[in-house]
Scaffold this motif. Sequence first.
Motif, PDB file in Angstrom:
ATOM      1  N   ASP A  48      -1.870 -10.165  15.484  1.00 27.84           N
ATOM      2  CA  ASP A  48      -2.431  -9.566  15.898  1.00 27.84           C
ATOM      3  C   ASP A  48      -1.694  -9.894  17.656  1.00 27.84           C
ATOM      4  N   TRP A  49      -1.211 -10.699  17.938  1.00 28.85           N
ATOM      5  CA  TRP A  49      -0.787 -11.006  19.200  1.00 28.85           C
ATOM      6  C   TRP A  49       1.012 -10.348  19.718  1.00 28.85           C
ATOM      7  N   HIS A  50       1.558 -10.647  18.233  1.00 25.45           N
ATOM      8  CA  HIS A  50       2.536  -9.520  19.195  1.00 25.45           C
ATOM      9  C   HIS A  50       2.528  -8.224  19.091  1.00 25.45           C
ATOM     10  N   GLU A  98     -11.078  -4.540  22.256  1.00 28.96           N
ATOM     11  CA  GLU A  98     -12.446  -3.254  22.153  1.00 28.96           C
ATOM     12  C   GLU A  98     -11.301  -2.038  21.630  1.00 28.96           C
ATOM     13  N   HIS A  99     -10.112  -2.321  22.272  1.00 27.51           N
ATOM     14  CA  HIS A  99      -9.065  -1.259  22.290  1.00 27.51           C
ATOM     15  C   HIS A  99      -8.964  -0.299  20.177  1.00 27.51           C
ATOM     16  N   PRO A 100      -9.310   1.423  20.617  1.00 25.86           N
ATOM     17  CA  PRO A 100      -9.113   1.923  19.083  1.00 25.86           C
ATOM     18  C   PRO A 100      -8.165   1.489  17.990  1.00 25.86           C
ATOM     19  N   ALA A 101      -6.702   1.356  19.324  1.00 27.71           N
ATOM     20  CA  ALA A 101      -6.068   1.397  17.776  1.00 27.71           C
ATOM     21  C   ALA A 101      -5.894   0.039  17.793  1.00 27.71           C
ATOM     22  N   ARG A 102      -6.678  -0.799  17.329  1.00 26.62           N
ATOM     23  CA  ARG A 102      -6.824  -2.130  16.022  1.00 26.62           C
ATOM     24  C   ARG A 102      -7.492  -2.250  14.903  1.00 26.62           C
ATOM     25  N   ASP A 103      -8.418  -0.165  15.349  1.00 27.96           N
ATOM     26  CA  ASP A 103      -9.494  -0.063  14.171  1.00 27.96           C
ATOM     27  C   ASP A 103      -8.920  -0.240  13.414  1.00 27.96           C
ATOM     28  N   MET A 104      -9.254   0.008  12.375  1.00 29.67           N
ATOM     29  CA  MET A 104      -9.223  -0.201  10.732  1.00 29.67           C
ATOM     30  C   MET A 104      -8.528   1.597  10.502  1.00 29.67           C
ATOM     31  N   GLN A 105      -9.330   2.322  11.028  1.00 23.93           N
ATOM     32  CA  GLN A 105      -9.114   3.636  10.403  1.00 23.93           C
ATOM     33  C   GLN A 105      -7.469   3.911  11.180  1.00 23.93           C
ATOM     34  N   ASP A 106      -6.340   3.215  12.020  1.00 26.43           N
ATOM     35  CA  ASP A 106      -5.549   3.143  12.553  1.00 26.43           C
ATOM     36  C   ASP A 106      -4.010   2.514  12.360  1.00 26.43           C
ATOM     37  N   THR A 107      -4.945   0.686  11.487  1.00 29.12           N
ATOM     38  CA  THR A 107      -4.071  -0.134  10.974  1.00 29.12           C
ATOM     39  C   THR A 107      -4.090  -0.178   9.943  1.00 29.12           C
ATOM     40  N   PHE A 108      -3.216  -0.851   9.446  1.00 32.45           N
ATOM     41  CA  PHE A 108      -2.915  -1.457   7.629  1.00 32.45           C
ATOM     42  C   PHE A 108      -3.067  -2.717   7.970  1.00 32.45           C
ATOM     43  N   PHE A 109      -4.393  -3.608   8.026  1.00 34.99           N
ATOM     44  CA  PHE A 109      -4.784  -4.470   7.952  1.00 34.99           C
ATOM     45  C   PHE A 109      -3.596  -5.766   6.639  1.00 34.99           C
ATOM     46  N   GLU A 120      -3.830  -8.995   5.870  1.00 34.08           N
ATOM     47  CA  GLU A 120      -5.195 -10.177   5.977  1.00 34.08           C
ATOM     48  C   GLU A 120      -5.763 -10.225   7.537  1.00 34.08           C
ATOM     49  N   LYS A 121      -7.125 -10.465   7.448  1.00 34.39           N
ATOM     50  CA  LYS A 121      -8.348 -10.885   8.484  1.00 34.39           C
ATOM     51  C   LYS A 121      -7.840 -12.501   9.236  1.00 34.39           C
ATOM     52  N   LYS A 122      -7.287 -12.906   9.708  1.00 35.71           N
ATOM     53  CA  LYS A 122      -7.504 -14.266   9.949  1.00 35.71           C
ATOM     54  C   LYS A 122      -8.721 -14.109  11.541  1.00 35.71           C
ATOM     55  N   ASP A 123      -8.966 -15.451  11.972  1.00 32.67           N
ATOM     56  CA  ASP A 123     -10.181 -15.046  13.131  1.00 32.67           C
ATOM     57  C   ASP A 123      -8.901 -15.099  14.030  1.00 32.67           C
ATOM     58  N   GLY A 124      -9.256 -14.029  14.976  1.00 40.94           N
ATOM     59  CA  GLY A 124      -8.546 -13.108  16.602  1.00 40.94           C
ATOM     60  C   GLY A 124      -7.015 -13.831  16.339  1.00 40.94           C
ATOM     61  N   ASN A 125      -6.178 -14.053  14.774  1.00 41.15           N
ATOM     62  CA  ASN A 125      -4.700 -13.543  15.030  1.00 41.15           C
ATOM     63  C   ASN A 125      -4.765 -12.962  13.367  1.00 41.15           C
ATOM     64  N   ASP A 126      -5.686 -11.339  13.277  1.00 38.76           N
ATOM     65  CA  ASP A 126      -5.180 -10.558  11.915  1.00 38.76           C
ATOM     66  C   ASP A 126      -3.637 -10.576  12.481  1.00 38.76           C
ATOM     67  N   ILE A 127      -3.297 -10.282  10.541  1.00 43.08           N
ATOM     68  CA  ILE A 127      -2.002 -10.691  10.494  1.00 43.08           C
ATOM     69  C   ILE A 127      -1.812  -8.570   9.372  1.00 43.08           C
ATOM     70  N   ALA A 128      -1.285  -7.736  10.247  1.00 38.13           N
ATOM     71  CA  ALA A 128      -1.425  -6.167  10.134  1.00 38.13           C
ATOM     72  C   ALA A 128       0.101  -5.817  10.020  1.00 38.13           C
ATOM     73  N   LEU A 129       0.231  -4.253   9.118  1.00 36.37           N
ATOM     74  CA  LEU A 129       1.625  -3.800   9.147  1.00 36.37           C
ATOM     75  C   LEU A 129       1.968  -2.777  10.835  1.00 36.37           C
ATOM     76  N   ARG A 130       2.847  -3.771  11.577  1.00 32.22           N
ATOM     77  CA  ARG A 130       3.064  -3.515  12.602  1.00 32.22           C
ATOM     78  C   ARG A 130       2.730  -1.855  12.646  1.00 32.22           C
ATOM     79  N   THR A 131       2.600  -1.599  14.197  1.00 33.42           N
ATOM     80  CA  THR A 131       1.388  -0.457  14.292  1.00 33.42           C
ATOM     81  C   THR A 131       2.919   0.484  14.944  1.00 33.42           C
ATOM     82  N   HIS A 132       3.669  -0.373  15.939  1.00 31.29           N
ATOM     83  CA  HIS A 132       5.266  -0.188  16.451  1.00 31.29           C
ATOM     84  C   HIS A 132       5.220  -0.899  17.139  1.00 31.29           C
ATOM     85  N   THR A 133       6.927  -0.466  16.871  1.00 29.68           N
ATOM     86  CA  THR A 133       8.246  -1.307  17.668  1.00 29.68           C
ATOM     87  C   THR A 133       8.033  -2.268  18.825  1.00 29.68           C
TER      88      THR A 133
END
Length: 345
Positions: free
Chosen positions: A134-136, A146-157, A159-172
């Motif tokens: 999530d940080w990077h 609360e930004h919508p880009a973090r939303d499940m609709q946009d991002t493939f998560f 792993e859900k980790k408190d405060g630092n979720d792991i996801a497939l990057r949505t941009h470079t």
Amino acid sequence: MLQDKITQYSQEINEFTPTSAADVEQFRLRFLVSKGIVKSLFDEFKSVSPEEKRTLGKVLNDFKQLAELKFSEAQEQFAASAAKAERTADDLTLPGVGFQLGSRHPLSLVRKEIVEIFKKLGFIVAEGPEIEDDWHNFSALNFPPEHPARDMQDTFFVEKKDGNDIALRTHTSSVQVRLMEMGKPPFRAIMPGRVYRNEAISARAHCFFHQVEGLYVDEGVSFADLKQTLYHFVQELYGEGTKVRFRPSYFPFTEPSAEMDISCTICKGEGCQLCKYSGWVEILGCGMVDPNVLENCGIDSKKYTGFAFGMGIERITNLKYEIRDLRLFSENDVRFLSQFETEII
Ligand code: PHE
């Protein structure tokens, strides 16, 4: 007379033109074996008078050399043609065995072209992971919680980790952060890579695509630098005379932000289906790196400024090759792929 015989045989040797290896063998048997002519003339030589010996000795030796030389030349000639015959044993009139070369994927071709243009301006190529935290991907880039880009609709998560979720990057843009965290300004890099967004697959959207991000951070970098760099890029990629325009926009990680349009490469600004009859097509987002982002990466925002831009390689490729369906890029249909340039490495 010995002298006459030598003259006569010399003439025969000089006229000898073998047409086969068998002729050469005949020659050897006639002149060079122990019962052959050369030997017999030497025998005869023994019984000539001492005066004649003086003159004939040299003549006879020359004759012997002549016979030996002729033989070795003839032998060589037929050895070479024998080898040649061996090499041409194949039927050279048969058609060659063709082998098919693959072709470069259009996205690879365009990515390479983009990289080459920026390399000439001194940009290095940087890469980062496709699985991001999530940080990077968000927080360091000034995305509010609360930004919508973090939303499940946009991002493939992943792993859900408190405060630092792991996801497939949505941009470079995540690579921007990694690069700045790692070192000290100046930074001048472009970052090509694959990105993922949770979208339904259609002709105009896909769940993965490719971007090239650019970043330049140093003392005194201005919006004018950004405009000139991108202007140069467009002239190189689409040709002299391609027009550009900047429209104000918003990205959490740049301030001010803009979107850049170019004059439609298909209709040259006249208006067509591709540009929706506006004459312009959007190709990238850009802006001055938000001071918060610099600070998040440990860079003094009072001393340094920077610009960033990001573009979708698919969009650039569509415009270059007039491709209208994004799905073609990932279906691996050879009828599509084989239309692109083959490159022999
Ligand atoms: N990351 C943005 C996107 O994915 C593009 C961008 C990059 C915009 C850098 C501004 C600066 O749309």
